[in-house]
Write an enzyme that holds these catalytic residues in place. Structure first.
Site, PDB file in Angstrom:
ATOM      1  N   CYS A 113     -26.494  11.491 -40.087  1.00  0.00           N
ATOM      2  CA  CYS A 113     -26.566  12.945 -39.917  1.00  0.00           C
ATOM      3  C   CYS A 113     -25.336  13.679 -40.436  1.00  0.00           C
ATOM      4  O   CYS A 113     -25.300  14.909 -40.433  1.00  0.00           O
ATOM      5  CB  CYS A 113     -26.780  13.279 -38.454  1.00  0.00           C
ATOM      6  SG  CYS A 113     -28.060  12.270 -37.726  1.00  0.00           S
TER       7      CYS A 113
ATOM      8  N   PHE B 190     -24.874   9.490 -35.971  1.00  0.00           N
ATOM      9  CA  PHE B 190     -25.080   8.178 -35.354  1.00  0.00           C
ATOM     10  C   PHE B 190     -24.125   7.209 -36.034  1.00  0.00           C
ATOM     11  O   PHE B 190     -23.918   7.262 -37.253  1.00  0.00           O
ATOM     12  CB  PHE B 190     -26.519   7.709 -35.605  1.00  0.00           C
ATOM     13  CG  PHE B 190     -27.498   8.144 -34.558  1.00  0.00           C
ATOM     14  CD1 PHE B 190     -27.124   8.925 -33.490  1.00  0.00           C
ATOM     15  CD2 PHE B 190     -28.823   7.739 -34.654  1.00  0.00           C
ATOM     16  CE1 PHE B 190     -28.051   9.308 -32.525  1.00  0.00           C
ATOM     17  CE2 PHE B 190     -29.757   8.113 -33.700  1.00  0.00           C
ATOM     18  CZ  PHE B 190     -29.372   8.892 -32.640  1.00  0.00           C
TER      19      PHE B 190
END
Lengths: 91, 402
Positions: free
Chosen positions: B162, B390
């Site tokens: 992300c 993440f």
């Protein structure tokens, strides 16, 4: 019992014990996920294992742990919730 | 050290097929999230997403191109075309050799992979199209951009889940700032709204089935989006010499690693990235008017992000605005920071702060000014854009009004 005649309680405890890196005999009904050292990832993995083991779908969103229909307060509540889902979805 | 400015921007995402349309939607709090229109959606438990609609590849690319361009590459090329057109640059000679492209994507050609797995596993075919590999590789989009615009300098793809786009734009910033490149095309793209792409996310149980409501006490998860945004980062002296229109200046960047957990975010890691970007850009806490939050709408991210911001800004926290535009365009995963940079540019240029829509209930754990539901008109001079991936990889950019 589930449809295969397997005891829900023993199987759920075995799944939880595996995630908590404990012997099944060391898991008690009153323990909470926190007591067992289960973080959110371990909990999600345990729920996946439960779904696979009992061929059920467990409603659980990690963002709303206290609002889920699936009660994860303690080992006992998880066993009850699984038994209910087995009865509903896989009688 | 060179100063670095943005001289072009382009995008295609659920809010629009261009920058103007996207910014208009952001300013009006338009929600791009809706029912997913994809194959086998009935086998998914998550059935919403921020899809790019009214898009037909045949309108933009010929048959040969389509056989080589995954959807994430198509999005990238359309965004790059707009950005380059706005910049007015033509790449030849020395400029071509000193210009490159660095893009972020988490999954690359996910749809190509999904389609071809389906064909060999489900349909039992023993043959796939010869271009599967060049179509699905993560660097396909960057390579096609380099070919399209004759960019012969440093070019690569960053995959940090992300945070991919923010990491990519940070690399572009440093390449131009250090003098290694004169101009860089940069940003990111994602197109994983297909059965396999969503099924994988379902497994984590962090997805909302309803809406993305960042910072709202009743938030229940993230919603995936798709699309791309591409920018032209240019050496300020080069831009000035050719009289280019400057959208804003990129002033600071930092990246940190939590070194802690593969999915749970860390306040310390996030705070160090925010602090680092401010130190890098000589940004004082009081200068920052707006932060485009990572704001995924998950329980963990939003709480920890707010705590990290409060830690860094201390007594200045109440004076700054923070919003998550993911509530409108969804989470574009590896492309998200790029689309979110558009909201930062709008804040700096137009003094319009994009809202966090879908906000219904204040959360004491997110007690910041999160610009709920309605855009706000407030001039700001300096903004930050957060991305926390993440894997605990964080990347924060700082931009200033020019």
């Amino acid at each position: 019992m589930d449809a295969m005649g397997e005891p829900v309680k023993e199987n759920v405890i075995a799944i939880i014990a595996e995630q908590a890196l404990l012997e099944p005999g060391d898991v008690t009904l009153e323990q909470t996920p926190d007591d067992l050292g289960l973080d959110s990832l371990a909990l999600v993995e345990a729920i996946f294992a439960i779904e696979e083991r009992f061929d059920i779908s467990v409603p659980f969103n990690a963002n709303t742990p206290s609002q889920n229909a699936f009660d994860i307060t303690s080992v006992a509540s998880i066993i009850d919730a699984v038994q209910q889902l087995v009865d509903e979805q896989n009688p | 050290m060179k100063r670095v400015v943005i001289t072009g921007a382009g995008t295609i995402n659920a809010l629009g097929h261009g920058v103007a349309e996207t910014l208009d939607a952001m300013a009006n709090g338009v929600c791009g999230i809706g029912a997913l229109d994809i194959r086998d959606v009935d086998r998914l438990s998550v059935r919403i997403g921020a899809q790019v609609t009214n898009f037909s590849p045949q309108d933009h690319f010929n048959r040969q191109q389509i056989s080589l361009y995954d959807r994430f590459t198509q999005f990238t090329l359309l965004a790059a075309k707009q950005a380059v057109a706005q910049s007015g640059l033509e790449f030849s000679g020395d400029l071509a050799r000193s210009s490159g492209v660095v893009l972020g994507t988490a999954g690359g050609g996910v749809i190509t992979g999904d389609d071809n797995y389906r064909s060999v596993y489900e349909q039992g075919k023993n043959r796939v199209h010869p271009f599967v590999v060049p179509k699905l590789m993560n660097n396909a989009a960057a390579s096609h951009v380099s070919m399209e615009y004759n960019l012969q300098g440093p070019s690569f793809t960053v995959a940090t889940a992300c945070a991919s786009s923010n990491h990519a734009m940070g690399q572009a910033f440093n390449l131009v700032r250090s003098g290694m490149a004169t101009t860089m095309l940069t940003g990111g793209s994602e197109a994983m709204l297909c059965f396999g792409g969503i099924k994988a996310w379902e497994g984590l149980r962090v997805m909302s089935k309803d809406a993305c409501r960042p910072f709202s006490a009743d938030r229940d998860g993230m919603v995936q989006g798709e699309g791309a945004a591409v920018f032209v980062f240019e050496d300020y002296e080069h831009a000035r010499a050719r009289g280019a229109e400057i959208l804003c200046e990129v002033v600071g960047f930092a990246m940190t690693s939590d070194a802690a957990d593969i999915v749970m975010p860390s306040k310390q890691g996030a705070a160090r990235a925010i602090q680092g970007a401010m130190r890098d850009g000589a940004i004082n806490p009081a200068d920052v008017g707006y932060i485009n939050a990572h704001g995924t709408g998950t329980l963990a991210n939003d709480k920890i992000e707010c705590a990290a911001v409060a830690d860094v800004f201390g007594g200045h926290t109440d004076a700054l605005m923070m919003s998550s535009t993911k509530s409108m365009h969804g989470h574009l995963i590896g492309g998200t920071g790029a689309v979110e940079l558009l909201a930062c540019i709008m804040a700096l240029r137009d003094g319009i702060i994009a809202p966090t829509i879908g906000h219904r209930q204040a959360d004491p754990d997110c007690a910041l000014d999160i610009v709920a539901n309605q855009a706000r008109e407030t001039p700001v001079g300096t903004v930050l854009s957060n991305a926390f991936a993440f894997g605990g990889l964080n990347a924060v950019l700082g931009l200033r009004k020019f």
